[in-house]
Design a protein around this motif. Sequence first.
Motif, mmCIF file in Angstrom:
data_model
loop_
_atom_site.group_PDB
_atom_site.id
_atom_site.type_symbol
_atom_site.label_atom_id
_atom_site.label_comp_id
_atom_site.label_asym_id
_atom_site.label_seq_id
_atom_site.Cartn_x
_atom_site.Cartn_y
_atom_site.Cartn_z
ATOM 1 N N ALA A 104 0.874 -1.176 0.000
ATOM 2 C CA ALA A 104 0.000 0.000 0.000
ATOM 3 C C ALA A 104 0.906 1.219 0.000
ATOM 4 C CB ALA A 104 -0.926 -0.009 1.212
ATOM 5 N N ALA A 105 0.326 2.397 0.016
ATOM 6 C CA ALA A 105 1.137 3.615 0.006
ATOM 7 C C ALA A 105 1.812 3.863 1.340
ATOM 8 C CB ALA A 105 0.275 4.810 -0.374
ATOM 9 N N VAL A 106 1.219 3.324 2.399
ATOM 10 C CA VAL A 106 1.755 3.497 3.749
ATOM 11 C C VAL A 106 1.710 2.168 4.484
ATOM 12 C CG1 VAL A 106 1.083 5.929 3.902
ATOM 13 C CG2 VAL A 106 -0.524 4.149 4.642
ATOM 14 N N GLU A 107 2.420 2.108 5.612
ATOM 15 C CA GLU A 107 2.459 0.861 6.370
ATOM 16 C C GLU A 107 1.563 0.877 7.605
ATOM 17 O OE1 GLU A 107 5.921 3.554 7.247
ATOM 18 O OE2 GLU A 107 5.074 2.629 5.447
ATOM 19 N N LYS A 108 0.783 1.926 7.751
ATOM 20 C CA LYS A 108 -0.160 2.014 8.862
ATOM 21 C C LYS A 108 -1.587 1.888 8.343
ATOM 22 C CE LYS A 108 2.821 4.937 11.731
ATOM 23 N NZ LYS A 108 2.944 6.227 12.444
ATOM 24 N N ILE A 109 -2.462 1.327 9.160
ATOM 25 C CA ILE A 109 -3.864 1.181 8.760
ATOM 26 C C ILE A 109 -4.530 2.547 8.730
ATOM 27 C CG2 ILE A 109 -6.076 0.126 9.325
ATOM 28 C CD1 ILE A 109 -4.496 -2.046 10.825
#
Length: 302
Positions: free
Chosen positions: A178-183
């Motif tokens: 995804a673009a980031v590693e946080k939900i």
Amino acid sequence: MIKKLDEMEKHLKLGERAILSVAAAHNEEVLISIKEAVNRGVIQPILVGNIDKIKSISKSINLDLENIELIQEDDIVKCAEIAVRLVHDNKADFIMKGLLDTSILLKAVLNKEYGLKKEGLLSHVMIHEVESYHKLLLISDGGMNISPNYEQKEGIIKNAILAAKSLGIEEIKVACIAAVEKINPKMQATIDAHKLQEACENGLFGKNVIVEGPLAFDLAVSSHASEVKGLKSIVSGDVDIIITPTIEVGNALGKSLTYMTKSKSAGVIMGASVPIVLTSRADSSESKLYSIIYGALISKNI
């Protein structure tokens, strides 16, 4: 464990050629790759299509047809049906698309009477040999499923795992990017990735499989990036399979590797009872050959 595309051929049993049925085989690019695979002892093809055109092309490229079965058919829809029926009737081990639309071949594959569909969904798996990475990298799905939901992503992972097992990987590491590693509740890709990781931890994908997500692409392929960002990860820098959130991401990532890093690649459709070799007209002859060899390898291991 196979770490280079050239190594796949060595893992096929010597003297045991996989039988490949080719739908609408009257195409020069396809026959060039068939010729090379035949010369290497990888396959025994059955060519379905216009025999006069097949013979004419074969003569121009020096493909010896003496021991190759030819089936005459001008109608491309019937070409697809015949090629699929050969697999259905256990007369061929896997199938390849020739000079016909992908939708025509897949319609035959999905036919309820003679088709090759199993439970689940069809998905595309590309395998890349990138000079800067220490092993082969699988990417899915950049060719079939446009915007997969969570359940479809489960199927995409299962298909990719099956494709990876043919490479002899003992512990398969999967990154849902995804673009980031946080939900982030506003980014569905992050939510799905986290759920897929939890599903893996609960045993959905079997033994010796690790799924992590969400991970940004740099974290998936670089342990240094994870260290800098303070992320603890098992798959980071050693990932085998990249699961992309949409077809655009998978397609762009795969083509970026091909055109910008000059990576070698191969591609197959998984999810049917046998692998389906579906190459693009823009693919190099080398890529087409590797796709045939990969299809043969998978067909002998599923």
